[in-house]
Design a protein around this motif. Structure first.
Motif, PDB file in Angstrom:
ATOM      1  N   ALA A 181       0.937  -1.228   0.154  1.00  0.00           N
ATOM      2  CA  ALA A 181      -0.157   0.038  -0.060  1.00  0.00           C
ATOM      3  C   ALA A 181       0.841   1.169   0.039  1.00  0.00           C
ATOM      4  O   ALA A 181       2.215   0.992   0.262  1.00  0.00           O
ATOM      5  CB  ALA A 181      -0.867  -0.096   1.271  1.00  0.00           C
ATOM      6  N   ASP A 182       0.411   2.175  -0.388  1.00  0.00           N
ATOM      7  CA  ASP A 182       1.275   3.689  -0.205  1.00  0.00           C
ATOM      8  C   ASP A 182       2.057   3.745   1.015  1.00  0.00           C
ATOM      9  O   ASP A 182       1.118   3.634   2.101  1.00  0.00           O
ATOM     10  CB  ASP A 182       0.179   4.845  -0.399  1.00  0.00           C
ATOM     11  N   LEU A 203      -2.910  -1.840  -9.685  1.00  0.00           N
ATOM     12  CA  LEU A 203      -2.773  -1.017  -8.855  1.00  0.00           C
ATOM     13  C   LEU A 203      -2.378   0.470  -9.386  1.00  0.00           C
ATOM     14  O   LEU A 203      -2.865   1.455  -8.622  1.00  0.00           O
ATOM     15  CB  LEU A 203      -1.303  -1.302  -8.058  1.00  0.00           C
ATOM     16  N   ALA A 208      -2.343   3.854  -7.229  1.00  0.00           N
ATOM     17  CA  ALA A 208      -1.020   3.640  -6.581  1.00  0.00           C
ATOM     18  C   ALA A 208       0.011   4.415  -7.589  1.00  0.00           C
ATOM     19  O   ALA A 208       0.478   4.260  -8.743  1.00  0.00           O
ATOM     20  CB  ALA A 208      -0.635   2.329  -6.681  1.00  0.00           C
ATOM     21  N   ALA A 256      -4.926  -0.398  -2.959  1.00  0.00           N
ATOM     22  CA  ALA A 256      -4.766   0.965  -3.609  1.00  0.00           C
ATOM     23  C   ALA A 256      -5.846   1.920  -3.172  1.00  0.00           C
ATOM     24  O   ALA A 256      -7.050   1.530  -2.907  1.00  0.00           O
ATOM     25  CB  ALA A 256      -4.685   0.949  -5.284  1.00  0.00           C
ATOM     26  N   SER A 258      -7.778   5.593  -4.175  1.00  0.00           N
ATOM     27  CA  SER A 258      -7.858   6.857  -5.162  1.00  0.00           C
ATOM     28  C   SER A 258      -8.754   7.814  -4.543  1.00  0.00           C
ATOM     29  O   SER A 258      -9.850   7.546  -4.139  1.00  0.00           O
ATOM     30  CB  SER A 258      -8.162   6.345  -6.497  1.00  0.00           C
TER      31      SER A 258
END
Ligand code: ADP
Ligand code: ASP
Ligand code: MG
Length: 407
Positions: A181-182, A203, A208, A256, A258
């Motif tokens: 994950a980020d 992703l 991502a 991910a 957004s």
């Protein structure tokens, strides 16, 4: 002689010291006996700053002029990088996209590469020069400068690596690789050693930011191996490669998030054949990408249609939706920007069951309501309220135990 392609993102060339460090890597690769091509992004947050500036003089800047403006960021970087290489004692030459024939279509601000003419690059390499290319930009067949969409330097790098048959395309950035994950949002996110093109493509497309999605499409089509790694250390990063059989054992590879989505609802349209086709046809013709679509259960032959679009396209999408009201007889258009899309991705989802249940249970446990759901073979996405996004991301990451190395 090997060919090394190195791409440095904005934070990796943000100031003089970092430019010198990036130039040092290129020089090292050259002195190890390789031909070297370097692709650079605009320094730091320059692209964002230029976009802000444009918005101060124009509500809806002409896209051609936007490209003219944004391409200047990368042009500064290539010149500075070439100077830095000279300082370190090697020969270098910088090129704007147009100078090496990176020809694109004419979709300003989101152009696609059609062709690259490698002649000039090969000539320069043969003269022993390190070639420095401006990322993110090209030129259409009428010599208008175009740009490739945010993060587009990744695509320039992969495209050059493929045309020139580089052994590997190195993407130098401000994190150690691709994580589950980020890593700026999930503190126990784990670095992934190898990931398939298809997973990275999902992703990237689902938020991502570490690679531009289109660069991965390119890499997959032409079999370019990508190595995403930090420009601040020498750690091994993440290899983006063809799928290997053992990759299917991992059910979920990454999560991910957004926050670039917006939701549009058209109220009370007739529930009859052809309505959805008319709505989507109008959006497609207007160049608005529609992502998720939900049609509510109908009452008395009337229904609501909701869909998500890129947040930057919301004003345009609202106008298109308004224009449909007269034709379809709906009662109104509503929109919301306070939404987020949370997705899990993994090629193992093809062959494992219970994945959706686990994700939904994790969200329920932190009291997060799901507004929309969409699935495909290797991903599952939900739309949730933006204010719960980080909490939901952490909960889903933990539910799939992504902080732990795969068994
Ligand atoms: P560059 O300027 O080098 O192109 P970007 O800002 O475009 O860098 O991409 C790197 C950023 O991507 C990281 O700083 C990180 O916050 C973000 N990111 C989002 N998701 C991921 C992920 N799964 N793995 C690694 N980084 C990620
Ligand atoms: N400078 C462009 C951007 O910020 C391209 C890139 O960095 O890849 O989106
Ligand atoms: Mg980037």
């Amino acid at each position: 002689m090997g060919l090394t392609v190195q791409k440095f993102g904005g934070s990796s060339v943000a100031d003089a010291e970092r430019i010198m460090r990036a130039a040092g890597r290129a020089v090292k690769a050259k002195r190890a006996g390789n031909n070297v091509i370097v692709i650079v992004s605009a320094r730091g947050d320059l692209t964002d700053e230029l976009i802000d500036l444009a918005k101060q003089v124009s509500e809806d800047p002409p896209r051609r002029e936007m490209d003219m403006l944004l391409s200047t960021g990368e042009q500064q970087s290539v010149a500075l990088m070439a100077m830095a290489v000279h300082t370190l004692g090697e020969d270098a030459i910088s090129f704007a996209g147009a100078q090496i024939g990176i020809v694109t279509d004419s979709f300003h601000t989101k152009a696609k590469i059609r062709n690259i003419d490698p002649t000039r690059i090969i000539e320069a390499l043969d003269q022993g020069k390190i070639v420095i290319v401006a990322g993110f930009q090209g030129v259409d067949e009428n010599f208008n400068i175009t740009t490739l969409g945010r993060g587009g330097s990744d695509t320039t790098a992969v495209a050059l690596a493929s045309v020139l048959k580089a052994d590997v395309c190195e993407i130098y950035t401000d994190v150690d690789g691709v994580y589950t994950a980020d890593p700026r949002r999930v503190s126990d996110a784990r670095k992934i050693a190898r990931i398939s093109y298809d997973e990275m493509l999902e992703l990237a497309a689902l938020g991502a930011q570490v690679m531009q999605a289109r660069s991965i499409e390119f890499a997959k089509r032409y079999g370019v191996t990508i190595h995403v790694r930090s420009s601040f250390n020498d750690n091994e990063g993440t290899y983006i490669v063809r799928e290997a059989p053992e990759m299917e054992d991992i059910v979920v590879s990454g999560v991910a998030l957004s926050k670039n989505e917006a939701k549009v609802t058209i109220r009370a349209v007739p529930d009859k054949p052809g309505v959805a086709a008319t709505i989507m046809g109008r959006f497609a013709a207007s160049g608005v990408n529609v992502d998720m679509i939900v049609q509510n259960t109908s009452a008395d032959g009337i229904t609501d249609m909701s869909f998500t679009v890129d947040r930057s396209e919301l004003p345009h999408a609202r106008k298109v939706a308004q224009s449909l009201l007269a034709d379809l007889g709906g009662t109104g258009v509503e929109s919301a920007e306070d939404i987020a899309k949370l997705s899990i991705v993994g090629i193992g989802m093809r062959s494992h069951t219970g994945v959706a249940e686990k994700m939904f249970a994790a969200l329920a446990a932190v009291d997060v309501n799901i507004n929309m759901i969409s699935t495909s073979e290797i991903k599952l996405s939900v739309i949730i309220d933006a204010k719960y996004a980080d909490e939901a991301l952490a909960a889903v990451h933990a539910a799939f135990e992504l902080n732990k190395p795969p068994a």
